[in-house]
Design an enzyme around this catalytic site. Structure first.
Site, PDB file in Angstrom:
ATOM      1  N   TYR A  41      -2.262 -10.493   4.812  1.00  0.00           N
ATOM      2  CA  TYR A  41      -2.174  -9.088   5.225  1.00  0.00           C
ATOM      3  C   TYR A  41      -3.547  -8.651   5.703  1.00  0.00           C
ATOM      4  CZ  TYR A  41      -1.315  -4.008   4.820  1.00  0.00           C
ATOM      5  OH  TYR A  41      -1.196  -2.656   5.059  1.00  0.00           O
TER       6      TYR A  41
ATOM      7  N   TYR B  62     -13.570  -3.993   0.164  1.00  0.00           N
ATOM      8  CA  TYR B  62     -14.843  -3.493  -0.332  1.00  0.00           C
ATOM      9  C   TYR B  62     -15.962  -4.524  -0.329  1.00  0.00           C
ATOM     10  CZ  TYR B  62     -18.281  -0.825  -2.947  1.00  0.00           C
ATOM     11  OH  TYR B  62     -19.422  -0.165  -3.309  1.00  0.00           O
TER      12      TYR B  62
ATOM     13  N   LYS C 265       0.926 -10.394   8.198  1.00  0.00           N
ATOM     14  CA  LYS C 265       1.189  -9.013   8.581  1.00  0.00           C
ATOM     15  C   LYS C 265      -0.070  -8.529   9.278  1.00  0.00           C
ATOM     16  CE  LYS C 265       1.971  -4.363   6.763  1.00  0.00           C
ATOM     17  NZ  LYS C 265       2.130  -3.509   5.545  1.00  0.00           N
TER      18      LYS C 265
ATOM     19  N   THR D 107       0.830  -1.207   0.000  1.00  0.00           N
ATOM     20  CA  THR D 107       0.000   0.000   0.000  1.00  0.00           C
ATOM     21  C   THR D 107       0.860   1.250   0.000  1.00  0.00           C
ATOM     22  OG1 THR D 107      -1.651  -1.201   1.283  1.00  0.00           O
ATOM     23  CG2 THR D 107      -1.873   1.183   1.200  1.00  0.00           C
TER      24      THR D 107
ATOM     25  N   ILE E 210       6.519  -5.063   9.169  1.00  0.00           N
ATOM     26  CA  ILE E 210       6.647  -4.453   7.847  1.00  0.00           C
ATOM     27  C   ILE E 210       6.263  -2.994   8.031  1.00  0.00           C
ATOM     28  CG2 ILE E 210       5.789  -4.410   5.488  1.00  0.00           C
ATOM     29  CD1 ILE E 210       5.384  -7.453   5.736  1.00  0.00           C
TER      30      ILE E 210
ATOM     31  N   ARG F  14      -8.549  -0.555   6.151  1.00  0.00           N
ATOM     32  CA  ARG F  14      -8.579  -0.293   4.708  1.00  0.00           C
ATOM     33  C   ARG F  14      -9.534  -1.219   3.962  1.00  0.00           C
ATOM     34  NH1 ARG F  14      -4.710   3.003   2.494  1.00  0.00           N
ATOM     35  NH2 ARG F  14      -3.008   3.662   3.852  1.00  0.00           N
TER      36      ARG F  14
END
Length: 298
Positions: free
Chosen positions: A138, A112, A167, A49, A209, A143
């Site tokens: 992840y 989404y 992550k 990202t 990360i 998000r």
């Protein structure tokens, strides 16, 4: 060698430098890669990202990944971000990206669509089956709109070959501790939240990360190494010294904060692709003043 060993410490979610016309600045990318490696990060993540992957075309991504792997040239491990909310498209990308020299794929949870936990499990099962490299989950519900639960993560870790780590950017310390308590011995758990990294490392995470390591690779990776060595008092002193910087870096959006710092360090142009915009002028100047006031942040 397991990913828990190979990716222990600080990985940097590398920014993508742009020219003023918004094309990829490969010369600046080379500078960034050398800057990260020379200042002690343990590995590089390409096309996360922070690399503005959502606004970079598939062909550009392939070129960036290939260029990054060639520039790194085996000096540190490289993880490649490949993910999305279209499972079939993600599977296809895994077949076409230049991954021979990568050690793992970092794959974001579908966004989404807000799938169920079973939908998340089946998505990652399909991704893992298609991936030529181990897959790092992840989880970033801020998000994606959907949390990958600790239970689903552990189920994936135990039942699906090729799922090698996570992550964790859920911002939930209880969930983090559940992951660490129940994970298989060889399952990598790294933080995806710079501001929570120190307490998560103290609880047993294998590293993180990082976004912030783009702009403070030496200081931040030193803090992580101290925490992993059990030197929490020393790690806290370094972490405390960076707290004001953490707040500024994430005050508006990512990666506007780190790009502002990197611009003031003379490493890149302060250019981002819409809909992300550069840091507002007042905060941009504050970043400059912070760097001038504390040379150790450089």
């Amino acid at each position: 060698m397991s990913l828990r060993t190979q990716l222990r410490g600080t990985g940097v979610a590398l920014i993508t430098p742009f020219q003023n016309d918004f094309s990829i600045d490969y010369q600046a990318l080379d500078v960034m890669i050398d800057h990260m490696i020379n200042n002690g990060v343990e590995y590089i993540v390409s096309m996360g990202t922070t690399g503005e992957a959502p606004t970079i075309s598939k062909e550009e991504k392939k070129k960036i990944v290939a260029h990054t792997l060639a520039k790194v040239a085996g000096r540190v491990p490289v993880v490649v971000g490949i993910g999305g909310n279209n499972t079939a498209e993600t599977v296809q990308e895994l077949k076409t990206f230049p991954l021979d020299e990568a050690v793992a794929v970092l794959s974001v949870s579908p966004y989404y669509s807000k799938p169920s936990q079973e939908g998340l499990f089946q998505h990652y099962k399909a991704v893992a089956a298609a991936s030529p490299k181990p897959v790092i989950l992840y989880n970033v519900p801020g998000r994606t709109g959907r949390n990958l639960s600790a239970e689903t993560t552990i189920r994936l870790a135990k039942e699906v070959p090729h799922i090698a780590g996570i992550k964790d950017a859920a911002g939930d310390m209880l969930q983090s501790m559940q992951l660490l308590k129940n994970r298989p011995d060889d399952f990598l758990v790294c933080s995806g939240d710079d501001t929570l990294a120190l307490p998560q490392l103290a609880c047993g995470m294998d590293g993180l990360i990082s976004v912030i390591a783009n702009s403070m690779p030496r200081k931040f990776s030193d803090m992580v190494r101290l925490a992993l060595a059990g030197k929490l008092r020393e790690a806290k002193l370094l972490n405390d010294a960076m707290l004001e910087t953490y707040e500024l870096l994430f005050s508006e959006n990512n990666p506007a904060g780190v790009k502002s710092f990197l611009f003031h360090l003379g490493l890149i142009r302060n250019v981002l692709r819409l809909p992300v915009t550069p840091l507002s002028e007042a905060l941009h100047q504050k970043a400059k003043h912070l760097l001038e006031a504390d040379p150790t942040l450089r």
